[in-house]
Scaffold this active site. Structure first.
Site, PDB file in Angstrom:
ATOM      1  N   ASN A  66       0.818  -1.221   0.000  1.00  0.00           N
ATOM      2  CA  ASN A  66       0.000   0.000   0.000  1.00  0.00           C
ATOM      3  C   ASN A  66       0.853   1.273   0.000  1.00  0.00           C
ATOM      4  OD1 ASN A  66       1.000   0.064   2.576  1.00  0.00           O
ATOM      5  ND2 ASN A  66      -0.962  -0.053   3.628  1.00  0.00           N
ATOM      6  N   HIS A  72       3.379   1.952   2.080  1.00  0.00           N
ATOM      7  CA  HIS A  72       3.948   2.397   3.353  1.00  0.00           C
ATOM      8  C   HIS A  72       5.464   2.254   3.367  1.00  0.00           C
ATOM      9  CE1 HIS A  72       3.332  -1.859   5.278  1.00  0.00           C
ATOM     10  NE2 HIS A  72       4.627  -1.693   5.102  1.00  0.00           N
TER      11      HIS A  72
HETATM   12  C1  GLP Z   1       6.724  -4.326   6.618  1.00  0.00           C
HETATM   13  C2  GLP Z   1       7.748  -3.359   7.273  1.00  0.00           C
HETATM   14  C3  GLP Z   1       8.299  -2.406   6.266  1.00  0.00           C
HETATM   15  C4  GLP Z   1       8.621  -3.194   5.031  1.00  0.00           C
HETATM   16  C5  GLP Z   1       7.328  -3.578   4.361  1.00  0.00           C
HETATM   17  C6  GLP Z   1       7.482  -4.515   3.189  1.00  0.00           C
HETATM   18  O1  GLP Z   1       5.516  -4.413   7.275  1.00  0.00           O
HETATM   19  N1  GLP Z   1       7.259  -2.642   8.395  1.00  0.00           N
HETATM   20  O2  GLP Z   1       9.425  -1.717   6.787  1.00  0.00           O
HETATM   21  O3  GLP Z   1       9.393  -2.438   4.132  1.00  0.00           O
HETATM   22  O4  GLP Z   1       6.379  -4.029   5.294  1.00  0.00           O
HETATM   23  O5  GLP Z   1       7.679  -5.815   3.600  1.00  0.00           O
HETATM   24  P1  GLP Z   1       8.202  -6.952   2.656  1.00  0.00           P
HETATM   25  O6  GLP Z   1       9.632  -6.651   2.380  1.00  0.00           O
HETATM   26  O7  GLP Z   1       8.029  -8.215   3.439  1.00  0.00           O
HETATM   27  O8  GLP Z   1       7.375  -6.908   1.422  1.00  0.00           O
END
Ligand code: GLP
Length: 236
Positions: A136, A138
């Site tokens: 999303n 973030h």
């Molecule tokens: C998580 C972390 C983020 C991370 C993101 C993507 O919840 N809090 O810092 O960058 O989501 O995660 P992933 O690398 O598992 O796709």
């Protein structure tokens, strides 16, 4: 903003490791900003390999992690402290007291968040920040919202994030995923001298497309990275 595209996850991870290693070689007391999640696992494995091959020395490096779940003990298998120990810190020669992760268990989380910001400032600030991105948009746990605290703060997680993290890390059990976290704010992140953002897989296409549209919106927090002068997207 620069974008570098790699043929696969391994190539992207290697390229990210090269950037980290070059940074640490140029400045042995580098301050790194670090993410968790599935995306940086390959990068951390490459850094461990480079350390074991004698190519990099982490003894003077300091690290600050983006975020931590509220309520998970540091020993909990899904705490971000444990993740960092297992993926990186336990395998390199970093001084444990130089590794900083926001506290998700302090009695007073807001006070601990403020102290975390002070420590970060006292370190001289992040030289190189490595980021991941949520589906999303973030970054850290700065979820899409009309407004958000600028600096390290307690935050409620978006339904989508809880679902994604449940599937990836909590055996699909949404109830087991903490509903709140402590995260650096966007302003904390933007104070880094240099930022690289790693993104792998189709689930991130939408977020990356929004960043590439060059429209700033807190509906996709990653778009604010355009306001920083030295950001590189590493995409595979
Ligand atoms: C998580 C972390 C983020 C991370 C993101 C993507 O919840 N809090 O810092 O960058 O989501 O995660 P992933 O690398 O598992 O796709």
């Amino acid at each position: 903003m620069q974008k570098l595209t790699y043929k696969n996850y391994a190539a992207m991870s290697r390229a990210a490791a090269d950037i980290v290693v070059a940074t640490v070689k140029a400045k042995p007391n580098t301050v790194l900003g670090l993410p968790t999640g599935s995306t940086p696992i390959g990068l951390y494995a490459e850094l461990v390999k480079d350390y074991k091959a004698g190519k990099v020395d982490f003894s003077k490096v300091t690290t600050f992690n983006l975020d931590e779940y509220v309520g998970l003990d540091v020993k909990h298998e899904q705490s971000y402290r444990r993740f960092m120990q297992e993926q990186l810190f336990d395998h390199i020669n970093i001084n444990p007291s130089n590794t900083h992760i926001p506290s998700g268990t302090a009695k007073d989380l807001n006070k601990a968040a403020k102290e975390f910001e002070v420590k970060l400032k006292e370190s001289g600030g992040v030289d190189l920040f490595v980021l991941g991105i949520g589906t999303n948009g973030h970054i850290g746990f700065n979820e899409p919202a009309a407004g958000m605290p600028a600096y390290t703060h307690v935050v409620g997680l978006a339904e989508e994030t809880i679902k994604v993290n449940a599937d990836k890390f909590f055996g699909g059990d949404m109830e087991a995923v903490p509903k709140t976290a402590v995260s650096m704010g966007l302003a904390t992140i933007m104070q880094a001298k240099k930022i690289i953002l790693l993104s792998s897989g189709e689930s991130k296409n939408d977020a990356i497309a929004k960043i590439e549209s060059e429209i700033l919106t807190l509906d996709c927090p990653g778009t604010v990275l355009h306001m920083h002068r030295d950001v590189t997207l590493l995409v595979s």
